[in-house]
Design an enzyme around this catalytic site. Structure first.
Site, PDB file in Angstrom:
ATOM      1  N   GLU A  94       0.797  -1.221   0.000  1.00 16.55           N
ATOM      2  CA  GLU A  94       0.000   0.000   0.000  1.00 16.55           C
ATOM      3  C   GLU A  94       0.836   1.281   0.000  1.00 16.55           C
ATOM      4  OE1 GLU A  94      -3.125   0.192  -0.463  1.00 16.55           O
ATOM      5  OE2 GLU A  94      -3.769  -1.876  -0.157  1.00 16.55           O
ATOM      6  N   SER A 365     -51.365 -17.815  43.966  1.00 13.83           N
ATOM      7  CA  SER A 365     -50.922 -18.098  45.333  1.00 13.83           C
ATOM      8  C   SER A 365     -49.439 -17.863  45.572  1.00 13.83           C
ATOM      9  CB  SER A 365     -51.268 -19.549  45.691  1.00 13.83           C
ATOM     10  OG  SER A 365     -52.668 -19.714  45.788  1.00 13.83           O
TER      11      SER A 365
END
Length: 688
Positions: A94, A365
């Site tokens: 690069e 309950s």
């Protein structure tokens, strides 16, 4: 032969002077513009180099269980944690002069221009790493003059304000490697299942070749092109003297093994839990969920992966595949509040609605332990007796009435103890207790335990007619079971930023909010739902699963027309299960009514299989007494049943049970008389 006249000489000199003047003018203008450009760039200051980073989630043992991002999978790593092979391969292909230019490689630009002119086409690029970095960070990739100008500006700003190492590190963490993967760490993991610091020369060369054309050079798209490109990079590395001839030759023949695409596909682990983690993180960090997804955070959760897998498997195997019934499931550490497993529904993809944290349903309950804690804390004991019989209650100064009924209309039609009322889930006893204490007492205690949904001040509240969230109810049981210390549901242990700095860490609060002795007495009474010695006018509510259990548990079930609940615990784990239909459809099938208990029992046994069996430790202010459960008095040798029961010291029974005196003696006499009537043959050979 032309004669150069003085006039022509003057014209030539003027032309030369004009050319020089114009050149100087252009040079000065260019210098001024360049200086102004650089000065403007300097005034603008350093551009932000922050980029979206993948946030990673970990289980309680440090195992990665998921990640979140905004379409860009990226894990930021420092340059020192990137293999030198990657750095060399990237620089070679690069930007070989990266460390020698100030953002623009003029020699390379000139060479590219000449090449383009010769070919009459764009055949060679000249962008430096800094230019590419600027483009990746701030710009679109469409080639326009405006973009080029902005690219140059950002390039200068980056070069003026950051070191070369910072620029290279940023570039390697932002470059695109295909398939939604950004940055070298994510690429190394995606393609090879490695960290960036572990990449070989050949692997680094292959990855360095992908950014030129991810849709062309990805090995998952065209492996041969990818390998050919790798060889080009290796050749460039050799020419740039980043590797030796021997290293080049070795890398050319190196066998590269790619991670399978299947290995990259991650199923979401505990998606309902994941959503809850995101909400808690947003609340604790005071940021939105979008920021969490893209901030590169490391979120250490409380999830126990083994328990989560057990929960999901048990739910899948317990509920009929064809049934449309839904479920909510949560398991927590009762000592810390840490959520260890959570299932918010049977299929997240079909319905992400979380029935643990979002749904409000009537608990039936399962409200009774909260009521009975309040009762014990105000003077009730496990031996407190009241009649179990059909009763119509008046309230609102006699203007309203309420007549509860027991399951299947079974009543003792006699006195029963609180211990029995809990185990048998007697509704009449519960409403009597609720009204005796005053209806505000249950509401106050529930709020104290973290139940924040609206509770109606009515007699039926004792039977769970006001909707609550499963997560709140399980947390309340955890507080009762841990001796009354405050806990809240916790999903996150610690959050770190991308650099490892701790942003949040869970703090354990051991504030005592309940009476420790009353909490223990209540918890021990809750073990009665599985104790068949408490069977009386009906069976204990946990009888159906009692034979599955191999250790001591405390718990309570609850049933309404549309909801089935089971919440239970050991000293190590509290778990709650809800089953029902989302739209309030009645549960009519007996099998469906039993799903919650079945799931709970199977999970608890499997989840605790390899853990020590622990009993609830009595607090210092309680005393244990063997009583006859029916009378609530101290058991004698004549009582057919006795059970160790705990009381707050000073409230324990002092009277002995006289209800069965002589019964055992009479039974022995009857057996003796029966034996005398048998023949000698029957006495020897008949055992039944």
């Amino acid at each position: 032969m032309d004669i150069i006249t003085p006039k022509r000489i003057r014209i030539t000199l003027k032309t030369v002077r004009a050319f020089i003047f114009i050149s100087i003018l252009f040079f000065l203008l260019f210098s001024f513009m360049a200086g102004s450009f650089i000065l403007y760039a300097k005034i603008q200051g350093p551009p932000s180099l922050s980029v979206p980073q993948t946030t990673i989630f970990y289980a309680d043992n440090g195992t990665k269980i998921g990640e979140s991002h905004n379409g860009e999978k990226r894990y930021w790593v420092q340059l020192k944690d990137i293999s030198p092979n990657v750095v060399n391969a990237t620089l070679a292909i690069e930007d070989r002069n990266f460390y020698n230019h100030s953002g623009f490689d003029y020699k390379r630009i000139a060479g590219a221009a000449i090449a383009d002119i010769k070919a009459l086409a764009k055949v060679q690029g000249a962008s430096t790493i800094t230019q590419q970095y600027a483009r990746n960070l701030f710009l679109e990739h469409h080639k326009t003059w405006k973009r080029k100008a902005l690219e140059a500006l950002y390039t200068v700003r980056i070069e003026l304000n950051y070191e070369k190492g910072e620029i290279l590190e940023g570039y390697l963490n932002t470059i695109y490697y295909g398939h939604g993967v950004y940055g070298i760490e994510a690429a190394a993991n995606y393609y090879f299942g490695k960290k960036a610091e572990e990449l070989t020369v050949a692997e680094a060369a292959l990855l360095a070749g992908i950014p030129k054309g991810p849709s062309v050079y990805s090995p998952y798209i065209d492996e041969q092109k990818s390998l050919d490109r790798k060889n080009v990079v290796l050749q460039t590395m050799k020419e740039a003297k980043f590797i030796t001839k021997e290293q080049h030759e070795k890398a050319l023949i190196e066998d590269i093994t790619f991670r399978t695409r299947k290995g990259n596909a991650q199923n979401r682990i505990a998606p309902y839990f994941h959503d809850s983690v995101m909400k808690e993180a947003a609340n604790k960090l005071n940021i939105d969920e979008q920021q969490i997804r893209t901030s590169g955070l490391k979120i250490h959760t409380t999830l126990n992966q083994n328990m989560q897998e057990i929960a999901e498997e048990v739910i899948t195997k317990s509920i009929d595949t064809n049934s449309l019934i839904q479920t909510g499931f949560i398991a927590m550490d009762p000592n810390t509040g840490e959520v260890k497993a959570l299932v918010g529904g049977r299929n997240y993809e079909e319905s992400p609605f979380n029935r643990v944290t979002q749904a409000k349903r009537q608990p039936g309950s399962t409200m009774k332990p909260i009521l009975y804690y309040a009762a014990v804390n105000t003077g009730f004991t496990p031996s407190t007796v009241m009649r179990s019989e059909p009763t119509t209650f008046q309230y609102d100064d006699g203007q309203s009435t309420y007549k509860p009924s027991n399951y299947n209309d079974y009543y003792a039609n006699d006195l029963i103890t609180l211990l029995e009322a809990m185990a048998l889930s007697d509704n009449v006893y519960a409403v009597k207790t609720h009204l005796y204490l005053g209806m505000d007492e249950l509401i106050k205690t529930a709020k104290q335990l973290g139940i924040n949904t609206k509770l109606n001040k009515v007699p039926s509240l004792a039977l769970g007619t006001s909707p609550v969230r499963l997560i709140d109810l399980v947390n309340a049981y955890g507080i009762i079971g841990n001796g009354g210390k405050r806990i809240e549901p916790v999903f996150i242990k610690k959050v770190e930023d991308a650099n490892g700095n701790v942003l949040y860490e869970e703090k354990k609060d051991q504030e005592q909010i309940l009476d420790e002795d009353a909490a223990f007495v209540t918890t021990h009474m809750m073990t009665g739902m599985f104790d068949k010695r408490l069977n009386s006018y009906t069976s204990v509510t946990g009888q159906g699963v009692a034979n599955m259990l191999t250790r001591d548990y405390a718990g309570k079930s609850g049933t309404t027309e549309t909801d089935s609940w089971m919440v239970g615990l050991t000293p190590q784990l509290v778990t709650g299960v809800w089953t029902g239909y989302d739209k309030g459809k009645s549960i009519n099938i007996v099998e469906e009514k039993g799903y919650s208990k079945l799931i709970w029992a199977k999970f608890m046994e499997e989840a605790l299989k390899n853990k020590a069996s622990k009993k609830f430790k009595p607090s210092n202010g309680v005393i244990g007494v063997y009583i006859n459960p029916e009378s609530g008095k101290i058991a004698t040798e004549d009582c057919p049943t006795e059970r160790l029961t705990y009381y707050i010291a000073g409230t324990e029974p002092v009277q002995y049970c006289k209800a069965h005196i002589g019964e055992q003696k009479n039974d022995k006499q009857e057996n003796s008389q029966s034996d005398t009537k048998k023949t000698w043959y029957e006495k020897i050979f008949k055992w039944n």
